[in-house]
Design a protein around this motif. Sequence first.
Motif, short mmCIF file in Angstrom:
data_model
loop_
_atom_site.label_atom_id
_atom_site.label_comp_id
_atom_site.label_asym_id
_atom_site.label_seq_id
_atom_site.Cartn_x
_atom_site.Cartn_y
_atom_site.Cartn_z
N ARG A 53 0.83 -1.21 0.00
CA ARG A 53 0.00 0.00 0.00
C ARG A 53 0.87 1.26 0.00
O ARG A 53 0.58 2.22 -0.71
N ILE A 54 1.91 1.24 0.82
CA ILE A 54 2.81 2.40 0.91
C ILE A 54 3.50 2.62 -0.43
O ILE A 54 3.57 3.75 -0.92
N LEU A 57 1.03 4.02 -2.91
CA LEU A 57 0.75 5.43 -2.61
C LEU A 57 1.89 6.31 -3.12
O LEU A 57 1.64 7.33 -3.77
N HIS A 98 -5.05 7.21 3.03
CA HIS A 98 -4.12 6.13 3.41
C HIS A 98 -4.00 6.03 4.93
O HIS A 98 -4.06 4.94 5.50
N GLU A 99 -3.87 7.17 5.59
CA GLU A 99 -3.70 7.17 7.05
C GLU A 99 -4.98 6.70 7.74
O GLU A 99 -4.93 5.96 8.72
N THR A 102 -4.97 2.78 7.19
CA THR A 102 -3.89 1.98 7.78
C THR A 102 -3.49 2.40 9.18
O THR A 102 -2.89 1.61 9.91
N GLU A 108 2.66 8.07 6.70
CA GLU A 108 1.96 9.34 6.54
C GLU A 108 2.95 10.50 6.55
O GLU A 108 2.94 11.35 5.65
#
Length: 181
Positions: A53-54, A57, A98-99, A102, A108
């Motif tokens: 995911r990171i 992003l 995202h933050e 997750t 973040e």
Amino acid sequence: MSLHKQPELKEAVLNLPQKEKDKLLVRLVGKDKMLMKQLHFQLLEDQLDLEDRIEQLKERLADLYTDNRHTIKNIPVYSNYKELQSLIRQASGMINEHEKITKDKYSEVDCRIYILNKAFGQFPRLFEKSAVHSASKLHDYVRARIKTTTTKFEKLHEDLQFDLQESMEEMTAFAMEHSLS
């Protein structure tokens, strides 16, 4: 209306048979996209998925700046200030989502530093002093983003801060040089 403001309803829901509660829960979760994403992450994903995911992003953020490199010029005019502010807002929204999903503070902060440093590196002239009103709006917005990022950075564990120290110093140096902090 909040369930906490209606204790009778809360009590009635808690007293429902388990099968009915399960049906209601599934129906309610289906109506809230953010809740669905959060539950999917919490219940079905692990550390490797978080790393994916990171990475995704960061790729999306890099693509956002790449795609807008021809639309926004490093020339201090009204439209460029507006477009850059819009770009940073869009990137911030992606990081916010995202933050929320997750709850990962490190990624973040890392991404927030990234989008600011990317803006500073690609469009340095848009952060010079200017009498154009849209410039001051952009500068005020970026000041707020810097303050938020710095606050979140300071709340990280010192080992995590160490990993981000170099990019944080780069952001801070540019901000001080251009009176943004």
